[in-house]
Scaffold this motif. Structure first.
Motif, mmCIF file in Angstrom:
data_model
loop_
_atom_site.group_PDB
_atom_site.id
_atom_site.type_symbol
_atom_site.label_atom_id
_atom_site.label_comp_id
_atom_site.label_asym_id
_atom_site.label_seq_id
_atom_site.Cartn_x
_atom_site.Cartn_y
_atom_site.Cartn_z
ATOM 1 N N GLN A 108 27.005 70.127 -4.545
ATOM 2 C CA GLN A 108 26.397 68.939 -4.179
ATOM 3 C C GLN A 108 26.598 68.326 -2.806
ATOM 4 O O GLN A 108 25.943 67.558 -2.442
ATOM 5 C CB GLN A 108 26.142 67.797 -5.394
ATOM 6 C CG GLN A 108 25.732 68.741 -6.666
ATOM 7 C CD GLN A 108 25.644 67.483 -7.930
ATOM 8 O OE1 GLN A 108 26.228 66.606 -7.733
ATOM 9 N NE2 GLN A 108 25.053 68.333 -8.965
ATOM 10 N N CYS A 142 22.395 76.834 -0.310
ATOM 11 C CA CYS A 142 23.031 75.627 -1.139
ATOM 12 C C CYS A 142 21.854 74.875 -1.918
ATOM 13 O O CYS A 142 21.573 73.696 -1.144
ATOM 14 C CB CYS A 142 24.069 74.839 -0.493
ATOM 15 S SG CYS A 142 25.315 75.864 0.307
ATOM 16 N N LEU A 187 22.832 71.072 -2.660
ATOM 17 C CA LEU A 187 23.551 70.303 -1.851
ATOM 18 C C LEU A 187 22.714 69.025 -1.403
ATOM 19 O O LEU A 187 21.553 69.025 -1.158
ATOM 20 C CB LEU A 187 23.818 71.163 -0.368
ATOM 21 C CG LEU A 187 24.827 70.521 0.505
ATOM 22 C CD1 LEU A 187 25.997 70.212 -0.343
ATOM 23 C CD2 LEU A 187 24.793 71.175 1.909
ATOM 24 N N LEU A 207 26.057 66.300 3.055
ATOM 25 C CA LEU A 207 26.934 67.079 4.034
ATOM 26 C C LEU A 207 27.316 65.963 5.141
ATOM 27 O O LEU A 207 26.785 65.602 5.804
ATOM 28 C CB LEU A 207 26.041 68.147 4.719
ATOM 29 C CG LEU A 207 26.672 69.160 5.750
ATOM 30 C CD1 LEU A 207 27.860 69.583 5.214
ATOM 31 C CD2 LEU A 207 25.629 69.954 6.173
ATOM 32 N N PHE A 255 18.962 74.413 3.247
ATOM 33 C CA PHE A 255 19.541 73.245 2.425
ATOM 34 C C PHE A 255 18.103 72.533 1.713
ATOM 35 O O PHE A 255 17.748 71.631 2.743
ATOM 36 C CB PHE A 255 20.204 72.318 3.259
ATOM 37 C CG PHE A 255 21.685 73.050 3.771
ATOM 38 C CD1 PHE A 255 22.315 73.956 2.876
ATOM 39 C CD2 PHE A 255 22.507 72.698 4.842
ATOM 40 C CE1 PHE A 255 23.384 74.737 3.280
ATOM 41 C CE2 PHE A 255 23.612 72.926 5.089
ATOM 42 C CZ PHE A 255 24.227 74.153 4.456
ATOM 43 N N ILE A 270 19.051 68.613 0.564
ATOM 44 C CA ILE A 270 19.876 67.719 1.066
ATOM 45 C C ILE A 270 19.107 66.474 1.656
ATOM 46 O O ILE A 270 18.186 66.224 2.138
ATOM 47 C CB ILE A 270 20.329 68.587 2.683
ATOM 48 C CG1 ILE A 270 21.657 67.710 3.236
ATOM 49 C CG2 ILE A 270 19.404 68.472 3.639
ATOM 50 C CD1 ILE A 270 22.620 68.228 4.220
#
Length: 516
Positions: free
Chosen positions: A249, A270, A273, A276, A316, A319
């Motif tokens: 995450q 991911c 996620l 970032l 991703f 995100i």
């Protein structure tokens, strides 16, 4: 400190702090019931302590849930097996209750568990901090020294959830081929590694496969680190592909001056996620690279297409927050070809000190970021525009209106910024949710809004311009004919400061605010 006749059968927490002359926690072997209920053990600033306890004592600490060792100058191991001990070589001690292990500022630390005479063994070959038990057997059969290990057949931590390693001078944390070790990290949810200056990489591909529960990964100030995940050292030339770190995450990469890529492969997913953060990683030009030789990476011999941080090899899909700070050699953040749903849920974007970036949002990419709510662009020396709309205006379906959720936008210290939007979107893009626009120290900025954007700002509450070369807040459009009136009905704060080129008389006739 404690004699064998002293027992603490009900002691739950033990903290030792600033004991400058302490050399041993227990003198001799404690009685059978000592420390049986100990759950928390913390040691800090005990400069004469080489280890916490012997292997025999460890057998009475099966209820330990947390171990923390901080700032012990000569600490070498946690558990020392005394020479001549009579412990059963085949009997493993499993600390099944241990959930948290923290090791910080231990310059002499080499392993969690080893024999007491380990210091006398040759240190010519670097060994990992964590190794598989089978490596001990191989070393014994080949005459090589027995590696000092964190997880071995004497001490196991099968349910470890949080691991923090800080300022430990090791070259490897785990074996390249983890074998049985992989099953010991299936519950690991948080891993923090910082200030480990000898690490060149963190994982191998086979090690990553065991980290299915990892949710938080933080790497910081590891000056030698070149890559986060490398392919296994032995076997075929296989790239990282498929689903990796499926529950991750939060990912932070900070202060890694030699990091050139996260890994090599064709696709990294991911799926969970959300955050970032990449900060002060100046050599990082692409997140996932194609197969390149080590020499090519070391010499920054990337193809031009590899100078984009994110491309189709990154997936991703969830995100929400992206921070990119101190990336001096980054040419582009996004390639025009991305995985279908990557970054579509992005809400927060913070870009600072990306000194080679010419724009933030490239052509054909803008609609992907319609969920963005906060945008901060700061100190990007070459940046000329934030939104590149030219390709968007040439689309055949330009009549389709895309409404953006952007609420707050900050553009600061952008010496070459000429326009925030490089052309007038003529109503096909709506920024009606903008609440705050703040521009500071942008001397090349001639105007702030295109006319069609300024006409659709019903929610704008705060507008601040300081130290900019703005001549007009709204760019003039020759084809508009009679100058329209731009009404900001909800504006409560309207600050214009140090704008020597602003044409006040023109703006007085065209700007109306509800409250300022």
């Amino acid at each position: 400190m404690l004699s064998p006749i002293v027992a603490f059968p009900f002691l739950v927490s033990l903290s030792l702090d600033n004991l400058n002359k302490l050399e041993k926690i227990c003198n001799g072997q404690p009685v059978a019931e000592s420390f049986r209920k100990l759950r928390i053990l913390k040691v800090k600033s005990c400069p004469m302590l080489k280890n916490l306890f012997s292997l025999h004592m460890q057998r009475g600490l099966l209820q330990l849930e947390e171990i923390s060792i901080i700032d012990c100058e000569i600490m070498e191991v946690i558990v020392a097996e005394e020479s001549g001990g009579e412990a059963d070589e085949d009997e493993a001690i499993k600390l099944t209750q241990l959930r948290t292990l923290t090791l910080e500022y231990l310059p002499q630390f080499t392993s969690v568990s080893s024999k007491s005479n380990a210091a006398s063994i040759s240190q010519t070959r670097p060994e990992p901090l964590i190794t598989d038990v089978r490596s001990n057997e191989i070393a014994s059969n080949t005459g090589l020294r027995t590696p000092m290990t964190l997880f071995n057949k004497k001490i196991e931590f099968p349910n470890l959830e949080d691991l923090k390693l800080s300022s430990i001078e090791v070259e490897k944390i785990w074996q390249d081929q983890p074998g049985e070790l992989s099953c010991w990290f299936v519950r690991l949810t948080s891993l923090i590694v910082e200030g480990c200056g000898n690490l060149k990489y963190l994982f191998t591909t086979s090690m990553v496969e065991s980290l299915a529960q990892l949710k938080r990964l933080e790497l910081g100030d590891c000056v030698a680190m070149e890559e986060i995940i490398i392919k296994n050292g032995l076997g075929e030339e296989e790239n990282v592909r498929g689903v990796m770190l499926p529950k991750l995450q939060f990912l932070q990469l900070k202060g890694l001056p030699n990091l050139t890529r996260f890994c090599t492969g064709h696709l990294i997913q991911c799926c969970f996620l959300q955050q970032l953060w990449i900060e002060d990683c100046p050599a990082l030009k692409t997140f996932i690279s194609n197969s390149l030789s080590t020499d090519a990476v070391a010499n920054n011999q990337f193809e031009e297409t590899n100078s984009t941080l994110f491309d189709e090899k990154v997936a991703f899909s969830n995100i929400e927050e992206l921070r990119i700070l101190g990336m001096d050699n980054l040419n582009m953040i996004w390639h025009t070809e991305l995985h279908s749903d990557s970054f579509c849920k992005l809400k927060v974007l913070w870009v600072k000190q990306g000194n080679k970036l010419l724009n933030i949002f490239p052509p054909n990419m803008l609609r992907r970021f319609q969920n963005l709510e906060l945008l901060v662009v700061d100190s990007c020396a070459s940046l000329e525009e934030v939104f590149d709309l030219r390709s968007l205006m040439n689309e055949k379906e330009s009549h389709v209106v895309t409404a953006f959720k952007l609420k707050n936008m900050y553009v600061w210290n952008l010496q070459k910024l000429k326009k925030v939007w490089n052309t007038n979107p003529h109503g096909i893009l709506s920024f009606q949710n903008l609440h705050l626009v703040n521009a500071r120290d942008c001397p090349s900025l001639k105007s702030l809004f295109p006319a069609s954007v300024a006409l659709g700002l019903p929610q704008l509450k705060e507008l601040e311009l300081r130290g900019c070369g703005v001549e007009e807040i709204v760019a003039e459009e020759e084809q508009l004919g009679e100058a329209p009136k731009f009404v900001f009905p909800k504006t409560s704060s309207f600050i214009l400061w140090e704008l020597p080129k602003l044409k006040i008389s023109t703006q007085e006739d065209t700007l109306q605010s509800g409250r300022y």
